[in-house]
Design a protein around this motif. Structure first.
Motif, PDB file in Angstrom:
ATOM      1  N   ILE A 237      16.031 -42.006 -27.686  1.00  0.00           N
ATOM      2  CA  ILE A 237      17.120 -42.833 -27.143  1.00  0.00           C
ATOM      3  C   ILE A 237      18.398 -42.011 -26.998  1.00  0.00           C
ATOM      4  CG2 ILE A 237      18.608 -44.816 -27.593  1.00  0.00           C
ATOM      5  CD1 ILE A 237      16.240 -46.138 -29.012  1.00  0.00           C
ATOM      6  N   ALA A 238      18.725 -41.239 -28.029  1.00  0.00           N
ATOM      7  CA  ALA A 238      19.949 -40.433 -27.988  1.00  0.00           C
ATOM      8  C   ALA A 238      19.900 -39.410 -26.862  1.00  0.00           C
ATOM      9  CB  ALA A 238      20.161 -39.738 -29.332  1.00  0.00           C
ATOM     10  N   CYS A 239      18.748 -38.813 -26.639  1.00  0.00           N
ATOM     11  CA  CYS A 239      18.616 -37.807 -25.583  1.00  0.00           C
ATOM     12  C   CYS A 239      18.885 -38.418 -24.208  1.00  0.00           C
ATOM     13  CB  CYS A 239      17.227 -37.186 -25.626  1.00  0.00           C
ATOM     14  SG  CYS A 239      16.936 -35.954 -24.334  1.00  0.00           S
ATOM     15  N   VAL A 240      18.286 -39.559 -23.931  1.00  0.00           N
ATOM     16  CA  VAL A 240      18.438 -40.192 -22.613  1.00  0.00           C
ATOM     17  C   VAL A 240      19.889 -40.606 -22.368  1.00  0.00           C
ATOM     18  CG1 VAL A 240      17.773 -42.166 -21.201  1.00  0.00           C
ATOM     19  CG2 VAL A 240      16.039 -40.955 -22.539  1.00  0.00           C
ATOM     20  N   VAL A 241      20.482 -41.274 -23.349  1.00  0.00           N
ATOM     21  CA  VAL A 241      21.849 -41.786 -23.169  1.00  0.00           C
ATOM     22  C   VAL A 241      22.854 -40.640 -23.077  1.00  0.00           C
ATOM     23  CG1 VAL A 241      23.675 -43.171 -24.210  1.00  0.00           C
ATOM     24  CG2 VAL A 241      21.305 -43.961 -24.307  1.00  0.00           C
ATOM     25  N   ASN A 242      22.770 -39.698 -24.007  1.00  0.00           N
ATOM     26  CA  ASN A 242      23.745 -38.606 -24.021  1.00  0.00           C
ATOM     27  C   ASN A 242      23.624 -37.710 -22.796  1.00  0.00           C
ATOM     28  OD1 ASN A 242      24.915 -39.366 -26.446  1.00  0.00           O
ATOM     29  ND2 ASN A 242      23.533 -38.116 -27.682  1.00  0.00           N
ATOM     30  N   LEU A 243      22.401 -37.480 -22.347  1.00  0.00           N
ATOM     31  CA  LEU A 243      22.208 -36.626 -21.172  1.00  0.00           C
ATOM     32  C   LEU A 243      22.822 -37.269 -19.928  1.00  0.00           C
ATOM     33  CD1 LEU A 243      20.838 -33.910 -20.498  1.00  0.00           C
ATOM     34  CD2 LEU A 243      18.827 -35.203 -19.783  1.00  0.00           C
ATOM     35  N   THR A 244      22.657 -38.572 -19.798  1.00  0.00           N
ATOM     36  CA  THR A 244      23.240 -39.280 -18.649  1.00  0.00           C
ATOM     37  C   THR A 244      24.764 -39.237 -18.687  1.00  0.00           C
ATOM     38  OG1 THR A 244      21.331 -40.775 -18.578  1.00  0.00           O
ATOM     39  CG2 THR A 244      23.328 -41.477 -17.437  1.00  0.00           C
ATOM     40  N   CYS A 245      25.320 -39.562 -19.832  1.00  0.00           N
ATOM     41  CA  CYS A 245      26.785 -39.616 -19.952  1.00  0.00           C
ATOM     42  C   CYS A 245      27.417 -38.233 -19.820  1.00  0.00           C
ATOM     43  CB  CYS A 245      27.169 -40.240 -21.291  1.00  0.00           C
ATOM     44  SG  CYS A 245      26.709 -41.978 -21.456  1.00  0.00           S
ATOM     45  N   ALA A 246      26.766 -37.222 -20.381  1.00  0.00           N
ATOM     46  CA  ALA A 246      27.330 -35.870 -20.329  1.00  0.00           C
ATOM     47  C   ALA A 246      27.480 -35.378 -18.898  1.00  0.00           C
ATOM     48  CB  ALA A 246      26.454 -34.908 -21.132  1.00  0.00           C
ATOM     49  N   ASN A 247      26.577 -35.790 -18.028  1.00  0.00           N
ATOM     50  CA  ASN A 247      26.625 -35.308 -16.650  1.00  0.00           C
ATOM     51  C   ASN A 247      27.429 -36.214 -15.726  1.00  0.00           C
ATOM     52  OD1 ASN A 247      24.693 -32.821 -16.379  1.00  0.00           O
ATOM     53  ND2 ASN A 247      23.656 -34.237 -17.755  1.00  0.00           N
ATOM     54  N   LEU A 248      27.924 -37.328 -16.243  1.00  0.00           N
ATOM     55  CA  LEU A 248      28.829 -38.182 -15.473  1.00  0.00           C
ATOM     56  C   LEU A 248      30.296 -37.907 -15.802  1.00  0.00           C
ATOM     57  CD1 LEU A 248      27.024 -41.663 -15.541  1.00  0.00           C
ATOM     58  CD2 LEU A 248      27.293 -40.132 -13.584  1.00  0.00           C
ATOM     59  N   LEU A 249      30.549 -37.278 -16.934  1.00  0.00           N
ATOM     60  CA  LEU A 249      31.931 -37.006 -17.341  1.00  0.00           C
ATOM     61  C   LEU A 249      32.583 -35.976 -16.416  1.00  0.00           C
ATOM     62  CD1 LEU A 249      31.895 -36.890 -21.244  1.00  0.00           C
ATOM     63  CD2 LEU A 249      33.289 -38.365 -19.810  1.00  0.00           C
ATOM     64  N   ARG A 250      33.877 -36.142 -16.210  1.00  0.00           N
ATOM     65  CA  ARG A 250      34.640 -35.227 -15.357  1.00  0.00           C
ATOM     66  C   ARG A 250      35.998 -34.977 -16.013  1.00  0.00           C
ATOM     67  NH1 ARG A 250      35.816 -37.653  -9.697  1.00  0.00           N
ATOM     68  NH2 ARG A 250      33.526 -37.783  -9.710  1.00  0.00           N
ATOM     69  N   ASP A 251      36.327 -33.713 -16.257  1.00  0.00           N
ATOM     70  CA  ASP A 251      37.610 -33.401 -16.897  1.00  0.00           C
ATOM     71  C   ASP A 251      38.678 -33.083 -15.855  1.00  0.00           C
ATOM     72  OD1 ASP A 251      37.712 -30.534 -16.223  1.00  0.00           O
ATOM     73  OD2 ASP A 251      36.047 -30.322 -17.620  1.00  0.00           O
ATOM     74  N   ARG A 252      39.937 -32.977 -16.332  1.00  0.00           N
ATOM     75  CA  ARG A 252      41.079 -32.624 -15.479  1.00  0.00           C
ATOM     76  C   ARG A 252      41.813 -31.423 -16.079  1.00  0.00           C
ATOM     77  NH1 ARG A 252      45.144 -35.737 -15.048  1.00  0.00           N
ATOM     78  NH2 ARG A 252      45.559 -35.392 -12.844  1.00  0.00           N
ATOM     79  N   ASN A 253      41.040 -30.478 -16.611  1.00  0.00           N
ATOM     80  CA  ASN A 253      41.641 -29.328 -17.285  1.00  0.00           C
ATOM     81  C   ASN A 253      42.543 -28.520 -16.352  1.00  0.00           C
ATOM     82  OD1 ASN A 253      40.388 -29.877 -19.737  1.00  0.00           O
ATOM     83  ND2 ASN A 253      38.553 -28.725 -19.203  1.00  0.00           N
ATOM     84  N   LYS A 254      42.128 -28.346 -15.101  1.00  0.00           N
ATOM     85  CA  LYS A 254      42.929 -27.558 -14.163  1.00  0.00           C
ATOM     86  C   LYS A 254      44.205 -28.284 -13.768  1.00  0.00           C
ATOM     87  CE  LYS A 254      39.003 -25.050 -12.188  1.00  0.00           C
ATOM     88  NZ  LYS A 254      38.227 -24.743 -10.959  1.00  0.00           N
TER      89      LYS A 254
END
Length: 525
Positions: A237-254
């Motif tokens: 369960i953790a693998c599926v949820v975390n993998l999906t969320c990790a690749n939807l996140l977008r930062d504004r570091n620049k």
């Protein structure tokens, strides 16, 4: 007409005649030399101006305060639910380990270190994760965390010896949680300004909701499916949820020009940052003790293992319900104000309610109530540090913070187990309760002093701005009087200088009187 020719034109004409009288090749070289000098000068000016332009750009950056930021909030919420939330269920695992002797010849202290080890390893890996973010990007760091966490949970399902569980449920899970946490914790402040604390509170509620779900789930799965399959189901369960969320996140570091420096020693020279670290150390000594002890405390007062898992779940329910409200009130009443007040409330609840809890009803009431405030640190750490350091130095400050918190998170539950008095009837956890309460009160004192500094700093900046405006007006008046020929110019300039000296005088922020005034002054900070 020649008498009125500007001197620059005369010099230019003379220079042209000199070039004409020279050899053509030397004249060409002279012209090229002057052009190259002019170009070099322009490049130097542009290079010198570039940092100023970038700095101005970063200062003028306005967070969207919504939009895709809410998608990021949802992603971080579920990442927290499947990292810190799963880790919060360790209290149920610990209760099972202690009551069933799963790994022979393993002491209660060793089990306690396993729970603390996961948190400390998560924080210990923070500098590496902070360094990797600007080099390889946030997404790679997050996916690395997904890999380690999945590996740890699946590996724990095959553990047969105590060192297996130390490495899998302790070290490896901590690495995964650390990469996911560090990679995601700094993203939300970049998307929000006015609603920053609310967004961070929603994020922090994810760990509470995850703790609620997985405390009940683990408590039900272990007796029905066994310890191994409980770990495997959590891992999938953790693998599926975390993998999906990790690749939807977008930062504004620049956009914000974040400084991702693993260890910025200059921050350690700032007293307000050291006090902030003190708030974190004391908070973690109390928080981890409550989080991992409450299930076993229920057993010590005569409740069953199932009731202990329910109490642990209610504690996490309180965290899930309370943290969004912590964020909401932080935005309205001040982030440092709310963090200080709720840290004190948690210490008070431990000393006034937990000490006298003996029945299931009172224990459940305490679990829900203290759950709303026990995790105040995690709900407010990022907004509070942003108030102290600013957004650009936030990643570096957080990196140091996680390193400092390694020690207290490692030893907190071990201290709690050592403080238990197993020979006492009905008061096994009395010393733990007193210890926890005073740790939160110590945390309150540290942050209260930071509040005094912040109020003084706000007053100092306001006074300097006022001095700048007054100085500009006075200069304009002096120039006008000089132009009109009225007034004594020397006296006017002396008056302006005196006015600047009086209005722009530096406030001694760290003087005891200024600090005390700031600590008790009603102000939204």
């Amino acid at each position: 007409m020649s008498d009125h020719t500007p001197i620059d034109m005369i010099r230019s004409c003379d220079y042209d005649r000199e070039l004409a009288s020279q050899d053509p090749s030397s004249a060409y070289k002279e012209t090229r030399h002057r052009q190259s000098q002019g170009l070099s000068s322009q490049l130097a000016q542009q290079q010198n101006a570039a940092p100023e332009v970038l700095e101005d750009k970063y200062q003028r950056d306005i967070p969207p305060d919504g939009g895709y930021g809410w998608v990021c909030v949802a992603c971080v919420f579920w990442i927290n639910a499947h990292t810190w939330g799963i880790n919060s269920s360790y209290g149920v695992f610990l209760s099972y380990y202690l009551s069933h002797d799963v790994f022979p010849n393993t002491s209660a202290l060793s089990y306690a270190f396993t729970g603390g080890l996961s948190i400390s390893c998560a924080l210990l890996v923070a500098p590496l994760a902070t360094y990797l973010i600007p080099v390889y990007g946030t997404r790679l760091v997050l996916n690395t965390g997904v890999f380690f966490e999945t590996l740890s949970l699946i590996g724990s399902s095959f553990a047969t010896q105590r060192w297996h569980i130390f490495l899998s449920q302790g070290v490896c899970f901590g690495w995964g949680m650390g990469f996911l946490f560090v990679g995601s914790v700094g993203i939300i402040p970049q998307w929000f300004s006015r609603r920053r604390s609310l967004a961070m509170g929603i994020n922090a509620a994810g760990s509470g909701l995850g703790g609620l779900i997985y405390s009940l789930a683990v408590g039900s799965m272990i007796p029905r499916l066994g310890l191994g399959w409980a770990f495997r189901i959590l891992g999938i369960i953790a693998c599926v949820v975390n993998l999906t969320c990790a690749n939807l996140l977008r930062d504004r570091n620049k956009d914000v020009g974040s400084h991702h420096k693993a260890f910025d020693s200059a921050l350690l020279k700032r007293p307000e940052f050291l006090l902030f670290l003190g708030w974190g150390v004391f908070s973690m000594l109390g928080y981890v003790a409550i989080l991992f002890s409450v299930a076993n405390f229920a057993l010590s007062v005569g409740l069953s293992s199932h009731q202990g898992s329910v109490v642990s779940a209610l504690l996490n329910l309180g965290q899930g319900l309370g943290r969004p409200f912590v964020g909401m009130f932080s935005d309205k009443l001040g982030r440092i104000n709310i963090a200080t007040f709720l840290s004190f409330c948690c210490g008070l609840f431990c000393l006034v309610i937990w000490v006298f809890a003996r029945s299931m009803g009172v224990v459940c009431f305490f679990a829900i109530l203290v759950g709303t405030v026990a995790g105040t640190y995690w709900a407010t750490v990022t907004p509070v540090l942003a108030e102290i350091l600013g957004l650009r130095d936030l990643p570096s400050g957080l990196s140091i913070t996680w390193i400092v918190l390694v020690a207290p998170t490692t030893v907190s539950e071990a201290i709690a187990l050592v403080l238990r008095d197993n020979e006492s009837q009905g008061s096994v956890y009395l010393r733990v309760q007193i210890f926890t309460g005073f740790m939160y009160i110590g945390a309150t004192l540290c942050l209260w002093v930071v509040r005094g500094w912040k109020v003084g700093d706000i007053n100092r900046k306001a006074r300097l701005r006022s001095a700048t405006v007054v100085g500009a007006i006075d200069n304009a008046v002096v120039k006008m009087e000089g132009f009109c020929g009225t007034g004594d110019e020397k006296n006017n300039q002396a008056a302006v200088a005196s006015s600047r000296s009086d209005s722009g005088s530096e406030i001694k922020i760290w003087s005891p009187v200024t600090l005390l005034c700031g600590m008790v002054t009603p102000k939204r900070v």
